[in-house]
Write a protein that holds these residues in place. Sequence first.
Motif, PDB file in Angstrom:
ATOM      1  N   ALA A   1      23.871  52.038  41.407  1.00  0.00           N
ATOM      2  CA  ALA A   1      24.144  50.792  42.130  1.00  0.00           C
ATOM      3  C   ALA A   1      23.595  49.586  41.362  1.00  0.00           C
ATOM      4  CB  ALA A   1      23.532  50.856  43.521  1.00  0.00           C
ATOM      5  N   LEU A   2      22.446  49.737  40.758  1.00  0.00           N
ATOM      6  CA  LEU A   2      21.854  48.653  39.975  1.00  0.00           C
ATOM      7  C   LEU A   2      22.708  48.329  38.746  1.00  0.00           C
ATOM      8  CD1 LEU A   2      19.446  46.752  39.416  1.00  0.00           C
ATOM      9  CD2 LEU A   2      18.447  48.612  38.105  1.00  0.00           C
ATOM     10  N   VAL A   3      23.137  49.347  38.047  1.00  0.00           N
ATOM     11  CA  VAL A   3      23.971  49.140  36.862  1.00  0.00           C
ATOM     12  C   VAL A   3      25.286  48.482  37.255  1.00  0.00           C
ATOM     13  CG1 VAL A   3      25.304  50.362  35.089  1.00  0.00           C
ATOM     14  CG2 VAL A   3      22.914  50.962  35.493  1.00  0.00           C
ATOM     15  N   TRP A   4      25.880  48.947  38.342  1.00  0.00           N
ATOM     16  CA  TRP A   4      27.148  48.379  38.814  1.00  0.00           C
ATOM     17  C   TRP A   4      26.974  46.900  39.171  1.00  0.00           C
ATOM     18  CZ3 TRP A   4      32.009  49.975  38.707  1.00  0.00           C
ATOM     19  CH2 TRP A   4      32.946  49.282  39.466  1.00  0.00           C
TER      20      TRP A   4
ATOM     21  N   SER B   1      17.378  58.636  43.317  1.00  0.00           N
ATOM     22  CA  SER B   1      17.079  57.767  42.176  1.00  0.00           C
ATOM     23  C   SER B   1      18.344  57.506  41.359  1.00  0.00           C
ATOM     24  CB  SER B   1      16.027  58.397  41.275  1.00  0.00           C
ATOM     25  OG  SER B   1      14.833  58.579  41.994  1.00  0.00           O
ATOM     26  N   GLY B   2      19.174  58.506  41.196  1.00  0.00           N
ATOM     27  CA  GLY B   2      20.430  58.340  40.471  1.00  0.00           C
ATOM     28  C   GLY B   2      21.360  57.380  41.174  1.00  0.00           C
ATOM     29  N   LEU B   3      21.445  57.466  42.491  1.00  0.00           N
ATOM     30  CA  LEU B   3      22.294  56.549  43.254  1.00  0.00           C
ATOM     31  C   LEU B   3      21.807  55.112  43.148  1.00  0.00           C
ATOM     32  CD1 LEU B   3      23.000  58.641  46.472  1.00  0.00           C
ATOM     33  CD2 LEU B   3      24.621  58.003  44.689  1.00  0.00           C
ATOM     34  N   VAL B   4      20.502  54.932  43.248  1.00  0.00           N
ATOM     35  CA  VAL B   4      19.935  53.586  43.138  1.00  0.00           C
ATOM     36  C   VAL B   4      20.184  53.026  41.743  1.00  0.00           C
ATOM     37  CG1 VAL B   4      17.771  52.277  43.109  1.00  0.00           C
ATOM     38  CG2 VAL B   4      18.224  53.915  44.938  1.00  0.00           C
TER      39      VAL B   4
ATOM     40  N   SER C   1      32.855  44.855  36.525  1.00  0.00           N
ATOM     41  CA  SER C   1      33.892  44.666  35.523  1.00  0.00           C
ATOM     42  C   SER C   1      33.321  44.975  34.147  1.00  0.00           C
ATOM     43  CB  SER C   1      34.421  43.232  35.571  1.00  0.00           C
ATOM     44  OG  SER C   1      35.379  43.047  34.569  1.00  0.00           O
ATOM     45  N   ILE C   2      33.426  46.222  33.753  1.00  0.00           N
ATOM     46  CA  ILE C   2      32.884  46.622  32.462  1.00  0.00           C
ATOM     47  C   ILE C   2      33.748  46.057  31.338  1.00  0.00           C
ATOM     48  CG2 ILE C   2      32.383  48.597  30.972  1.00  0.00           C
ATOM     49  CD1 ILE C   2      31.748  50.171  33.520  1.00  0.00           C
ATOM     50  N   PHE C   3      35.071  46.115  31.515  1.00  0.00           N
ATOM     51  CA  PHE C   3      35.991  45.594  30.519  1.00  0.00           C
ATOM     52  C   PHE C   3      36.760  44.433  31.130  1.00  0.00           C
ATOM     53  CE2 PHE C   3      35.600  50.189  29.707  1.00  0.00           C
ATOM     54  CZ  PHE C   3      34.961  50.121  28.491  1.00  0.00           C
ATOM     55  N   PRO C   4      36.282  43.202  30.966  1.00  0.00           N
ATOM     56  CA  PRO C   4      36.958  42.064  31.585  1.00  0.00           C
ATOM     57  C   PRO C   4      38.352  41.852  30.987  1.00  0.00           C
ATOM     58  CG  PRO C   4      35.230  41.316  30.124  1.00  0.00           C
ATOM     59  CD  PRO C   4      35.132  42.799  30.190  1.00  0.00           C
ATOM     60  N   SER C   5      39.243  41.356  31.794  1.00  0.00           N
ATOM     61  CA  SER C   5      40.606  41.115  31.329  1.00  0.00           C
ATOM     62  C   SER C   5      40.647  39.884  30.428  1.00  0.00           C
ATOM     63  CB  SER C   5      41.547  40.925  32.511  1.00  0.00           C
ATOM     64  OG  SER C   5      41.137  39.813  33.269  1.00  0.00           O
TER      65      SER C   5
END
Length: 83
Positions: free
Chosen positions: A25-28, A19-22, A34-38
């Motif tokens: 992957a969903l959050v990613w 469940s943690g892996l899924v 790109s959490i902090f876009p350039s």
Amino acid sequence: MPTPLDNAMRSKNAVLAFSGLVTAALVWSMWGGSIFPSQADPTGDPESWTREELRRWLAARNLHPHKRDTREQLLERVKANLR
């Protein structure tokens, strides 16, 4: 007689890990990797850019500006690499 696979499927730890892996992957995929876009490239005349904008423009093109370069040196390199 249960097999090792059956025992693993009954384990709460395996279910929680999956469940943690899924979830990861969903959050990613939602954030697009790109959490902090350039920051965007500076626009306009390079003569009016700040030293940091000149450094960012060079770094975006893998031209590796040195931290001790003066604004004039950076400006000269930008102008030489403008197409």
